[in-house]
Design an enzyme around this catalytic site. Sequence first.
Site, mmCIF file in Angstrom:
data_model
loop_
_atom_site.group_PDB
_atom_site.id
_atom_site.type_symbol
_atom_site.label_atom_id
_atom_site.label_comp_id
_atom_site.label_asym_id
_atom_site.label_seq_id
_atom_site.Cartn_x
_atom_site.Cartn_y
_atom_site.Cartn_z
ATOM 1 N N ASP A 53 -46.223 -11.204 -9.512
ATOM 2 C CA ASP A 53 -45.737 -10.297 -8.474
ATOM 3 C C ASP A 53 -46.258 -8.898 -8.753
ATOM 4 O OD1 ASP A 53 -44.137 -12.382 -7.577
ATOM 5 O OD2 ASP A 53 -42.453 -11.765 -8.823
ATOM 6 N N ASP A 59 -39.241 -1.130 -9.830
ATOM 7 C CA ASP A 59 -39.044 -2.282 -10.724
ATOM 8 C C ASP A 59 -39.190 -1.821 -12.172
ATOM 9 O OD1 ASP A 59 -38.762 -4.529 -8.967
ATOM 10 O OD2 ASP A 59 -40.931 -4.596 -8.640
ATOM 11 N N GLU A 82 -36.969 -10.280 -16.072
ATOM 12 C CA GLU A 82 -37.952 -10.823 -15.137
ATOM 13 C C GLU A 82 -39.246 -10.019 -15.192
ATOM 14 O OE1 GLU A 82 -37.569 -10.303 -10.958
ATOM 15 O OE2 GLU A 82 -39.385 -11.489 -10.861
ATOM 16 N N GLU A 83 -39.145 -8.755 -15.584
ATOM 17 C CA GLU A 83 -40.323 -7.883 -15.566
ATOM 18 C C GLU A 83 -41.129 -7.914 -16.863
ATOM 19 O OE1 GLU A 83 -41.288 -6.641 -12.849
ATOM 20 O OE2 GLU A 83 -39.458 -6.971 -11.692
ATOM 21 N N ASP A 103 -32.584 -9.547 -13.941
ATOM 22 C CA ASP A 103 -33.599 -9.086 -12.996
ATOM 23 C C ASP A 103 -33.167 -7.669 -12.625
ATOM 24 O OD1 ASP A 103 -35.315 -8.517 -10.977
ATOM 25 O OD2 ASP A 103 -35.026 -10.383 -9.874
ATOM 26 N N LEU A 105 -34.273 -5.263 -10.693
ATOM 27 C CA LEU A 105 -34.241 -4.855 -9.279
ATOM 28 C C LEU A 105 -34.759 -5.999 -8.417
ATOM 29 C CD1 LEU A 105 -33.264 -2.365 -7.774
ATOM 30 C CD2 LEU A 105 -35.633 -1.648 -7.571
ATOM 31 N N ASP A 106 -33.819 -6.809 -7.982
ATOM 32 C CA ASP A 106 -34.190 -7.986 -7.198
ATOM 33 C C ASP A 106 -34.362 -7.604 -5.732
ATOM 34 O OD1 ASP A 106 -34.394 -10.991 -7.361
ATOM 35 O OD2 ASP A 106 -32.948 -10.772 -5.744
ATOM 36 N N GLU A 251 -32.266 -15.301 -11.730
ATOM 37 C CA GLU A 251 -31.680 -15.316 -10.386
ATOM 38 C C GLU A 251 -30.735 -16.505 -10.188
ATOM 39 O OE1 GLU A 251 -35.654 -15.131 -8.581
ATOM 40 O OE2 GLU A 251 -35.118 -13.215 -7.693
HETATM 41 P P1 FDP Z 1 -38.581 -10.001 -3.690
HETATM 42 O O1 FDP Z 1 -39.796 -10.865 -3.633
HETATM 43 O O2 FDP Z 1 -38.520 -8.961 -2.605
HETATM 44 O O3 FDP Z 1 -38.323 -9.393 -5.056
HETATM 45 O O4 FDP Z 1 -37.339 -13.432 -6.010
HETATM 46 C C1 FDP Z 1 -37.418 -12.209 -5.417
HETATM 47 C C2 FDP Z 1 -37.033 -12.189 -3.966
HETATM 48 O O5 FDP Z 1 -37.298 -10.951 -3.391
HETATM 49 C C3 FDP Z 1 -35.553 -12.528 -3.712
HETATM 50 O O6 FDP Z 1 -34.695 -11.440 -3.888
HETATM 51 C C4 FDP Z 1 -35.574 -13.005 -2.288
HETATM 52 O O7 FDP Z 1 -34.489 -13.874 -1.997
HETATM 53 C C5 FDP Z 1 -36.900 -13.719 -2.193
HETATM 54 O O8 FDP Z 1 -37.742 -13.177 -3.202
HETATM 55 C C6 FDP Z 1 -37.554 -13.501 -0.851
HETATM 56 O O9 FDP Z 1 -38.721 -14.224 -0.800
HETATM 57 P P2 FDP Z 1 -39.538 -14.427 0.580
HETATM 58 O O10 FDP Z 1 -40.070 -13.088 0.959
HETATM 59 O O11 FDP Z 1 -40.615 -15.397 0.223
HETATM 60 O O12 FDP Z 1 -38.583 -14.978 1.582
#
Ligand code: FDP
Length: 308
Positions: A53, A59, A82-83, A103, A105-106, A251
């Site tokens: 990512d 983040d 996660e980072e 995580d 900043l999710d 998560e």
């Molecule tokens: P993000 O990529 O914006 O960090 O796992 C991270 C996450 O967000 C979750 O918070 C979220 O539920 C999911 O990914 C969203 O993924 P999509 O954009 O593929 O739906």
Amino acid sequence: MNTSIHSFYSLDDSLHSILTAICKSSIEIEKKVRFSALYQLHGNHSSQNTSGDIQKKLDVISNDIMIYYLIHSYACNVLLSEENDEPILVPADKKGKYLVAFDPLDGSSNIDCNAPLGTIFSISENDKNEILLHGNRILMAGYVLYGPNTEMVICYDNKVQRFMLNEEETFCHIGRMIHGEKKIYSINEGNSNHWYADTKMFIDECKKTGYAARYIGSMVADVHRTLLYGGVFSYPADKKNKQGKLRLLYECFPMAKIVESAGGRAIVGHATNQRILDVMPTSIHQRTPIVLGSAKEIEKYVCLSSKL
Ligand code: FDP
């Protein structure tokens, strides 16, 4: 007068220190999030995390904040973020007996459009300095939702409680999490061309039976709504992403612990109705498909997919 988070729980010194570290971190992260557009904190950092990512500036900042406070709680021995590509082993002079996975900043793809974000964490006792712990060993799990209000939800002793951040920067107890009963499904429907039959069948059934669709794309916000209003949230396996997207340790484990303790269920789905908490992790950044929500919704999913 609402009870502060620290008076609400009677914890041993180490757990108390970790909870304090998480409160301090989230208060700092909340300020960075709130003023991010003013202080040029939108946009990407120049690196990627191990999952490939693109890291956002926030983040990286949020991760540094969490690591600093958790190390200085003197109560942790292993931190999994996660980072970070690798586990963080706490130096001997600051070492305690707990593992914290987080995580920082999710949902960070929502930063630049001012949509809700969150911090997710779990705390497990770790006397043997292990790295990969089973989800059933989690003692405390929680998340902080940076939305119109900043709210911390904590699962401890199998009870889920809600705390709201007030003007004096204290998280105050506002009540126990009560599962809602609305008919809502929450999934990234843009992936539907890649879905397997179980997901397709379940979502078709939701549509036929009057469900509303809600998807923010920020797991903390989507799970929080699913808990409070009801329904089901899923990031399933599909033909493109065979393990789904969400990470088991940072998560899915904490959210599964919270959802189950609030009376719901969290399962892997797609040919296995295994509880998320029963999955034995094999690597720190592994992903897992997930279907979670009220027990009634998950029962419906299990029942439908058993017909395939
Ligand atoms: P993000 O990529 O914006 O960090 O796992 C991270 C996450 O967000 C979750 O918070 C979220 O539920 C999911 O990914 C969203 O993924 P999509 O954009 O593929 O739906």
